[in-house]
Design a protein around this motif. Structure first.
Motif, PDB file in Angstrom:
ATOM      1  N   GLY A  10      11.109 -25.476 -53.305  1.00  0.00           N
ATOM      2  CA  GLY A  10       9.817 -26.105 -53.570  1.00  0.00           C
ATOM      3  C   GLY A  10       9.925 -27.266 -54.534  1.00  0.00           C
ATOM      4  O   GLY A  10       9.264 -28.300 -54.355  1.00  0.00           O
ATOM      5  N   GLU A  11      10.753 -27.128 -55.565  1.00  0.00           N
ATOM      6  CA  GLU A  11      10.910 -28.229 -56.523  1.00  0.00           C
ATOM      7  C   GLU A  11      11.599 -29.429 -55.875  1.00  0.00           C
ATOM      8  O   GLU A  11      11.255 -30.576 -56.159  1.00  0.00           O
TER       9      GLU A  11
ATOM     10  N   LEU B 219       8.892 -31.131 -53.789  1.00  0.00           N
ATOM     11  CA  LEU B 219       7.915 -31.835 -54.617  1.00  0.00           C
ATOM     12  C   LEU B 219       8.543 -33.076 -55.247  1.00  0.00           C
ATOM     13  O   LEU B 219       7.900 -34.139 -55.314  1.00  0.00           O
TER      14      LEU B 219
ATOM     15  N   ASP C 152       8.828 -28.202 -65.213  1.00  0.00           N
ATOM     16  CA  ASP C 152       9.538 -28.599 -63.994  1.00  0.00           C
ATOM     17  C   ASP C 152       9.761 -30.109 -63.921  1.00  0.00           C
ATOM     18  O   ASP C 152      10.855 -30.566 -63.587  1.00  0.00           O
TER      19      ASP C 152
ATOM     20  N   PHE D  22       5.674 -26.835 -60.368  1.00  0.00           N
ATOM     21  CA  PHE D  22       5.641 -26.230 -59.038  1.00  0.00           C
ATOM     22  C   PHE D  22       5.490 -24.733 -59.218  1.00  0.00           C
ATOM     23  O   PHE D  22       6.306 -24.089 -59.884  1.00  0.00           O
TER      24      PHE D  22
ATOM     25  N   ARG E  88      -0.558 -28.910 -61.264  1.00  0.00           N
ATOM     26  CA  ARG E  88       0.270 -27.913 -60.592  1.00  0.00           C
ATOM     27  C   ARG E  88       0.152 -28.031 -59.077  1.00  0.00           C
ATOM     28  O   ARG E  88      -0.892 -28.422 -58.552  1.00  0.00           O
TER      29      ARG E  88
ATOM     30  N   TRP F  30       3.409 -24.075 -52.847  1.00  0.00           N
ATOM     31  CA  TRP F  30       4.308 -24.331 -51.718  1.00  0.00           C
ATOM     32  C   TRP F  30       3.659 -25.198 -50.639  1.00  0.00           C
ATOM     33  O   TRP F  30       4.235 -26.183 -50.183  1.00  0.00           O
TER      34      TRP F  30
ATOM     35  N   ALA G 154       3.289 -29.147 -51.512  1.00  0.00           N
ATOM     36  CA  ALA G 154       4.387 -29.967 -52.030  1.00  0.00           C
ATOM     37  C   ALA G 154       4.660 -31.215 -51.206  1.00  0.00           C
ATOM     38  O   ALA G 154       5.220 -32.192 -51.721  1.00  0.00           O
TER      39      ALA G 154
END
Length: 330
Positions: free
Chosen positions: A217-218, A221, A248, A260, A301, A304, A307
């Motif tokens: 996910g990171e 993003l 993050d 994330f 924020r 999932w 992103a």
């Protein structure tokens, strides 16, 4: 001796089963009972009687896909008896590298010596990759992780689909973070695939490979933020009230933190966290967010499903930038 005593890494061949008197009809009966499942012709995965669940079933859909792919790949490697090694997503699964959209219904292997390719049900055999194989944690041979990272962005993500180059970046971030590949090895792997269709997109994405990203996910993003033109630093240490933790992302030009929110962040190493454990983790996140705001930062924020949403990400990040600027003005 029972069939599960004969199995290696949960797998047994029909020829091995025959050695202890278990023939084709017995294997068919065991399949109906759910004690074995057929992986490829002549190879089976075995459910030990004392196991909570069969080795081909995981804790969720994604875990099940990876487990079944791993068993399929191991069966194929053993069936080729040293003539092929795991490659592409199959090598990455054996090295426990996270993936996102890879097709796990088909195993990929590379021949050890010749340049012939072959397609068979559930398997794709590629020409020799021209390097030395490595051992995965289970002791099976694969192409080097850097090679597999590049390969995975050059094959269709699903049957009938186009290749998905971003999968290379997902795998590269994880491989760098875990010390399974180096930037130099990734560069060499790109050069080795220099004539492959699609390598240009893979090469461009790998310029941004960063082992500081801690999840799929990171990585996703971060890619979205780059596409939108934001400059940022991942995994920034922040401190408030005597406590220190990592955010993050933080924008380089604005006091804005971007987080994330994957469930793993809240559940930690717990497979099935309780409601109380999740509430405690969420309360900790809320405390951190409040402290960041007290220190003059704004926080936004994403989860999932958000992103990759360019419009949504731009809207929220720009709103956070505007709030931060208003703080300074007033």
């Amino acid at each position: 001796m029972e069939l599960h005593d004969l199995a290696k890494d949960g797998i047994v061949s029909a020829a091995e089963a025959a050695q202890i008197g278990i023939g084709p009809s017995d294997l068919r009966r065991l399949r109906r009972l759910g004690s074995v499942t057929r992986l490829i012709r002549g190879w089976y995965a075995v459910h030990p009687p004392n196991a909570d669940r069969p080795p081909w079933e995981g804790v969720d859909h994604f875990d099940t896909e990876r487990r079944r792919h791993s068993l399929l790949t191991l069966a194929l490697i053993r069936s080729f008896d040293g003539r092929a090694v795991a490659s592409h997503q199959s090598a990455l699964v054996l090295h426990d590298v996270p993936l996102w959209k890879s097709d796990l219904s088909t195993a990929h292997l590379c021949r050890v010596r010749d340049d012939h390719s072959r397609h068979r049900p559930s398997a794709l055999l590629h020409p020799a990759f021209g390097g030395d194989p490595v051992l995965c944690p289970r002791g099976y041979l694969t192409v080097p992780v850097a090679q597999a990272v590049v390969q995975v962005g050059l094959v269709p993500s699903r049957p009938g689909h186009c290749p998905f180059p971003l999968e290379t970046l997902v795998a590269a971030d994880a491989a760098l973070r875990r010390g399974l590949a180096t930037p130099e090895e990734l560069d060499a792997a790109v050069r080795a695939h220099g004539r492959h269709p699609g390598i240009t997109a893979v090469r461009q994405l790998l310029k941004h490979a960063d082992g500081r990203h801690e999840s799929v996910g990171e990585t996703r993003l971060a890619h979205t933020l780059r596409v939108l033109g934001y400059r940022f630093t991942p995994q920034v240490w922040v401190q408030a009230e005597g406590r220190r933790w990592r955010a993050d992302f933080e924008l380089d030009d604005e006091p804005v933190v971007i987080e994330f929110d994957g469930m793993a962040k809240y559940s930690g190493d717990l497979v099935n966290p309780t409601a109380d454990q999740l509430r405690a983790a969420l309360a900790t996140e809320k405390w951190r967010e409040d402290r960041l705001r007290d220190a003059g930062r704004e926080v936004t924020r994403f989860v999932w499903a958000e992103a990759d949403d360019l419009r949504l990400v731009r809207s929220r990040v720009d709103a956070a930038i505007l709030r931060a600027r208003r703080r300074v003005r007033f």
